[in-house]
Scaffold this active site. Structure first.
Site, PDB file in Angstrom:
ATOM      1  N   ILE A   1       0.826  -1.215   0.000  1.00 20.55           N
ATOM      2  CA  ILE A   1       0.000   0.000   0.000  1.00 20.55           C
ATOM      3  C   ILE A   1       0.855   1.258   0.000  1.00 20.55           C
ATOM      4  O   ILE A   1       0.469   2.278  -0.590  1.00 20.55           O
ATOM      5  CB  ILE A   1      -1.027  -0.002   1.163  1.00 20.55           C
ATOM      6  CG1 ILE A   1      -2.142   0.994   0.879  1.00 20.55           C
ATOM      7  CG2 ILE A   1      -0.382   0.283   2.504  1.00 20.55           C
ATOM      8  CD1 ILE A   1      -2.944   0.717  -0.360  1.00 20.55           C
TER       9      ILE A   1
ATOM     10  N   SER B   1      11.891   1.085   6.765  1.00 22.30           N
ATOM     11  CA  SER B   1      11.464  -0.253   6.388  1.00 22.30           C
ATOM     12  C   SER B   1      12.642  -1.189   6.550  1.00 22.30           C
ATOM     13  O   SER B   1      13.774  -0.802   6.286  1.00 22.30           O
ATOM     14  CB  SER B   1      10.996  -0.250   4.923  1.00 22.30           C
ATOM     15  OG  SER B   1       9.968  -1.171   4.701  1.00 22.30           O
ATOM     16  N   ARG B   2      12.372  -2.426   6.983  1.00 22.23           N
ATOM     17  CA  ARG B   2      13.485  -3.351   7.201  1.00 22.23           C
ATOM     18  C   ARG B   2      14.038  -3.853   5.875  1.00 22.23           C
ATOM     19  O   ARG B   2      15.211  -4.147   5.754  1.00 22.23           O
ATOM     20  CB  ARG B   2      13.027  -4.532   8.057  1.00 22.23           C
ATOM     21  CG  ARG B   2      12.609  -4.108   9.463  1.00 22.23           C
ATOM     22  CD  ARG B   2      11.808  -5.186  10.138  1.00 22.23           C
ATOM     23  NE  ARG B   2      10.691  -5.609   9.290  1.00 22.23           N
ATOM     24  CZ  ARG B   2       9.813  -6.540   9.611  1.00 22.23           C
ATOM     25  NH1 ARG B   2       9.911  -7.143  10.777  1.00 22.23           N
ATOM     26  NH2 ARG B   2       8.835  -6.872   8.797  1.00 22.23           N
TER      27      ARG B   2
ATOM     28  N   LYS C   1      -5.441   1.794   7.686  1.00 14.69           N
ATOM     29  CA  LYS C   1      -6.523   1.012   8.283  1.00 14.69           C
ATOM     30  C   LYS C   1      -6.096  -0.457   8.349  1.00 14.69           C
ATOM     31  O   LYS C   1      -5.278  -0.859   7.521  1.00 14.69           O
ATOM     32  CB  LYS C   1      -7.825   1.156   7.510  1.00 14.69           C
ATOM     33  CG  LYS C   1      -7.784   0.886   6.018  1.00 14.69           C
ATOM     34  CD  LYS C   1      -7.483  -0.403   5.408  1.00 14.69           C
ATOM     35  CE  LYS C   1      -8.163  -1.654   5.847  1.00 14.69           C
ATOM     36  NZ  LYS C   1      -7.814  -2.795   4.906  1.00 14.69           N
TER      37      LYS C   1
ATOM     38  N   ASP D   1      -9.891  -7.785   6.889  1.00 16.66           N
ATOM     39  CA  ASP D   1      -9.008  -6.719   6.388  1.00 16.66           C
ATOM     40  C   ASP D   1      -9.690  -5.961   5.239  1.00 16.66           C
ATOM     41  O   ASP D   1      -9.789  -4.731   5.297  1.00 16.66           O
ATOM     42  CB  ASP D   1      -7.643  -7.287   5.967  1.00 16.66           C
ATOM     43  CG  ASP D   1      -6.738  -6.203   5.408  1.00 16.66           C
ATOM     44  OD1 ASP D   1      -6.088  -5.509   6.202  1.00 16.66           O
ATOM     45  OD2 ASP D   1      -6.740  -6.012   4.170  1.00 16.66           O
TER      46      ASP D   1
HETATM   47  P1  NAP Z   1       2.534  -5.441   3.071  1.00 15.75           P
HETATM   48  O1  NAP Z   1       2.651  -5.404   1.581  1.00 15.75           O
HETATM   49  O2  NAP Z   1       2.811  -6.721   3.774  1.00 15.75           O
HETATM   50  O3  NAP Z   1       3.479  -4.286   3.614  1.00 15.75           O
HETATM   51  C1  NAP Z   1       3.608  -3.976   4.975  1.00 15.75           C
HETATM   52  C2  NAP Z   1       5.046  -3.559   5.247  1.00 15.75           C
HETATM   53  O4  NAP Z   1       5.184  -3.321   6.645  1.00 15.75           O
HETATM   54  C3  NAP Z   1       6.004  -4.665   4.889  1.00 15.75           C
HETATM   55  O5  NAP Z   1       6.542  -4.434   3.619  1.00 15.75           O
HETATM   56  C4  NAP Z   1       7.058  -4.591   5.981  1.00 15.75           C
HETATM   57  O6  NAP Z   1       8.177  -3.919   5.472  1.00 15.75           O
HETATM   58  C5  NAP Z   1       6.488  -3.719   7.083  1.00 15.75           C
HETATM   59  N1  NAP Z   1       6.407  -4.408   8.375  1.00 15.75           N
HETATM   60  C6  NAP Z   1       6.847  -3.922   9.567  1.00 15.75           C
HETATM   61  N2  NAP Z   1       6.612  -4.779  10.546  1.00 15.75           N
HETATM   62  C7  NAP Z   1       6.032  -5.837  10.002  1.00 15.75           C
HETATM   63  C8  NAP Z   1       5.557  -7.056  10.524  1.00 15.75           C
HETATM   64  N3  NAP Z   1       5.646  -7.357  11.831  1.00 15.75           N
HETATM   65  N4  NAP Z   1       5.003  -7.944   9.679  1.00 15.75           N
HETATM   66  C9  NAP Z   1       4.916  -7.659   8.362  1.00 15.75           C
HETATM   67  N5  NAP Z   1       5.349  -6.501   7.803  1.00 15.75           N
HETATM   68  C10 NAP Z   1       5.900  -5.603   8.622  1.00 15.75           C
HETATM   69  O7  NAP Z   1       1.099  -4.988   3.541  1.00 15.75           O
HETATM   70  P2  NAP Z   1       0.146  -3.904   2.835  1.00 15.75           P
HETATM   71  O8  NAP Z   1      -0.769  -4.600   1.888  1.00 15.75           O
HETATM   72  O9  NAP Z   1       0.925  -2.760   2.345  1.00 15.75           O
HETATM   73  O10 NAP Z   1      -0.758  -3.522   4.100  1.00 15.75           O
HETATM   74  C11 NAP Z   1      -0.297  -2.667   5.122  1.00 15.75           C
HETATM   75  C12 NAP Z   1      -1.507  -1.993   5.743  1.00 15.75           C
HETATM   76  O11 NAP Z   1      -2.173  -1.248   4.720  1.00 15.75           O
HETATM   77  C13 NAP Z   1      -2.540  -2.997   6.293  1.00 15.75           C
HETATM   78  O12 NAP Z   1      -3.077  -2.520   7.489  1.00 15.75           O
HETATM   79  C14 NAP Z   1      -3.603  -3.053   5.202  1.00 15.75           C
HETATM   80  O13 NAP Z   1      -4.897  -3.338   5.712  1.00 15.75           O
HETATM   81  C15 NAP Z   1      -3.534  -1.628   4.665  1.00 15.75           C
HETATM   82  N6  NAP Z   1      -4.029  -1.527   3.286  1.00 15.75           N
HETATM   83  C16 NAP Z   1      -3.600  -2.386   2.316  1.00 15.75           C
HETATM   84  C17 NAP Z   1      -4.145  -2.303   1.038  1.00 15.75           C
HETATM   85  C18 NAP Z   1      -3.698  -3.209  -0.085  1.00 15.75           C
HETATM   86  O14 NAP Z   1      -4.248  -3.120  -1.193  1.00 15.75           O
HETATM   87  N7  NAP Z   1      -2.716  -4.080   0.085  1.00 15.75           N
HETATM   88  C19 NAP Z   1      -5.101  -1.339   0.749  1.00 15.75           C
HETATM   89  C20 NAP Z   1      -5.475  -0.449   1.736  1.00 15.75           C
HETATM   90  C21 NAP Z   1      -4.929  -0.559   3.001  1.00 15.75           C
HETATM   91  P3  NAP Z   1       9.632  -4.288   6.014  1.00 15.75           P
HETATM   92  O15 NAP Z   1       9.706  -5.773   6.143  1.00 15.75           O
HETATM   93  O16 NAP Z   1      10.531  -3.723   4.966  1.00 15.75           O
HETATM   94  O17 NAP Z   1       9.751  -3.589   7.334  1.00 15.75           O
END
Ligand code: NAP
Length: 307
Positions: free
Chosen positions: A14, A36-37, A90, A168
């Site tokens: 996101i 970011s890690r 969110k 989610d």
């Molecule tokens: P994602 O692709 O997994 O990215 C989350 C990032 O957070 C990871 O790249 C990771 O980066 C970091 N992170 C830090 N601590 C973490 C942990 N304990 N476990 C996993 N990742 C960790 O997830 P995302 O889809 O972007 O979603 C993130 C948030 O945005 C969620 O709350 C989701 O509901 C919301 N969201 C997502 C979307 C969508 O389309 N995907 C849409 C709207 C909202 P590092 O490993 O580099 O630290």
């Protein structure tokens, strides 16, 4: 208005799909750092640890936390205690209590906390709220069906405790619902949990309102082919349908004029306005519905889920 420096933490899907492009387009914010890690962003300071960023870049007053909900609380506490304005993706946290605690901490520290609900910024949501004003709602039906493999590839956290499972995306529907109809509460829930996972892949949720209507919602992550994100609201003056996650609206089948799709641009405009006014915006209503669904939900084991 002067441009405010901002950092984005959690450079995942996101952050890359929406936050970085919206900040790049924003006249209110300027990206100054990424935390970011594993991920990095070109052209700005990159940190692997939030505390290191907070110490090194005291000149950056705002932070957007785009990590999953479970690790977000500790990061938000650190950022707020360091005097930064904080934007939460969110769902705003893993529990209702921790989000309320963050709101109090932000108040004590005199900073802005914005718990975002991006679907509320979809173009047809505000027109739908206006259309519903003064009408009697008879029934609401929500159908939120998508393919988890398509939208959350490889995201292990989403299946763990605090990851929300199909809530989610489902909470996006609840964030729209709670913005446009009178308050509702959960009466019944069925949570379909794959044998090899902790969080539901399918949910059937019943809600009621003191205003005299019932809401039936179905969230499902096993939908292949066309995806459905639809809310139908039957009223004394016709049936309103919000389609495509709040992007389109029709009344009795007549499509109404929609606005442009710009959810995250709207989020950053609102964040800038909140900072300017010294206010916070933290609405836990959608999160409370999910929490109550887990409280009363009947769990049913279903087939294992494999990526
Ligand atoms: P994602 O692709 O997994 O990215 C989350 C990032 O957070 C990871 O790249 C990771 O980066 C970091 N992170 C830090 N601590 C973490 C942990 N304990 N476990 C996993 N990742 C960790 O997830 P995302 O889809 O972007 O979603 C993130 C948030 O945005 C969620 O709350 C989701 O509901 C919301 N969201 C997502 C979307 C969508 O389309 N995907 C849409 C709207 C909202 P590092 O490993 O580099 O630290």
């Amino acid at each position: 208005m002067n441009t405010m420096k901002i950092a984005v933490a959690g450079i995942g899907k996101i952050a890359r799909d929406q936050h970085l492009p919206s900040i790049a387009r924003s006249s209110a914010f300027e990206l100054a750092a990424a935390v970011s890690r594993h991920g990095t962003v070109e052209g700005v300071d990159n940190f692997t640890d939030l505390d290191a960023f907070l110490k090194a870049r005291e000149d950056v007053p705002a932070v957007a936390l785009c990590v999953p909900p479970a690790p977000r609380y500790a990061m938000a506490v650190a950022a707020i205690r360091a005097g930064r304005h904080v934007l939460l993706e969110k769902p705003p946290g893993a529990t209702v209590g921790e989000v309320e605690a963050l709101a109090e901490l932000a108040r004590q520290n005199g900073v802005t906390l914005f718990a975002t609900w991006h679907s509320r910024f979809a173009p047809a949501v505000e027109p739908a709220r206006r259309w519903l004003a003064g009408k009697t709602i008879r029934h609401v039906e929500i159908v939120w069906k998508e393919d988890v493999r398509r939208w959350h590839p490889g995201q292990a956290w989403i299946w763990e405790a605090g990851g929300f499972g199909v809530f989610d995306p489902g909470i996006n529907a609840l964030s729209i619902l709670t913005a446009i109809v009178p308050p509702v509460f959960v009466t019944r829930a069925t949570l379909e949990v794959p044998e090899n996972r902790r969080m539901p892949i399918g949910v059937a949720l019943s809600m009621e309102s003191l205003a005299g209507f019932a809401v039936e919602a179905v969230f499902d992550w096993r939908q292949e082919g066309p995806q459905t994100w639809e809310i139908r609201i039957d009223t004394d003056a016709g049936a309103l349908v919000l389609a495509d996650g709040g992007s389109r609206m029709s009344v009795d089948g007549d499509e109404r004029q929609g606005g442009l799709e710009a959810e995250y641009d709207g989020i950053y405009q609102h964040f800038a306005a909140l900072v300017e006014k010294g206010e916070s915006d933290v609405d836990v209503a959608p999160l409370k519905l999910v929490a109550d669904a887990f409280l009363v939900g009947r769990q049913v084991d279903v087939a294992p889920f494999h990526e």
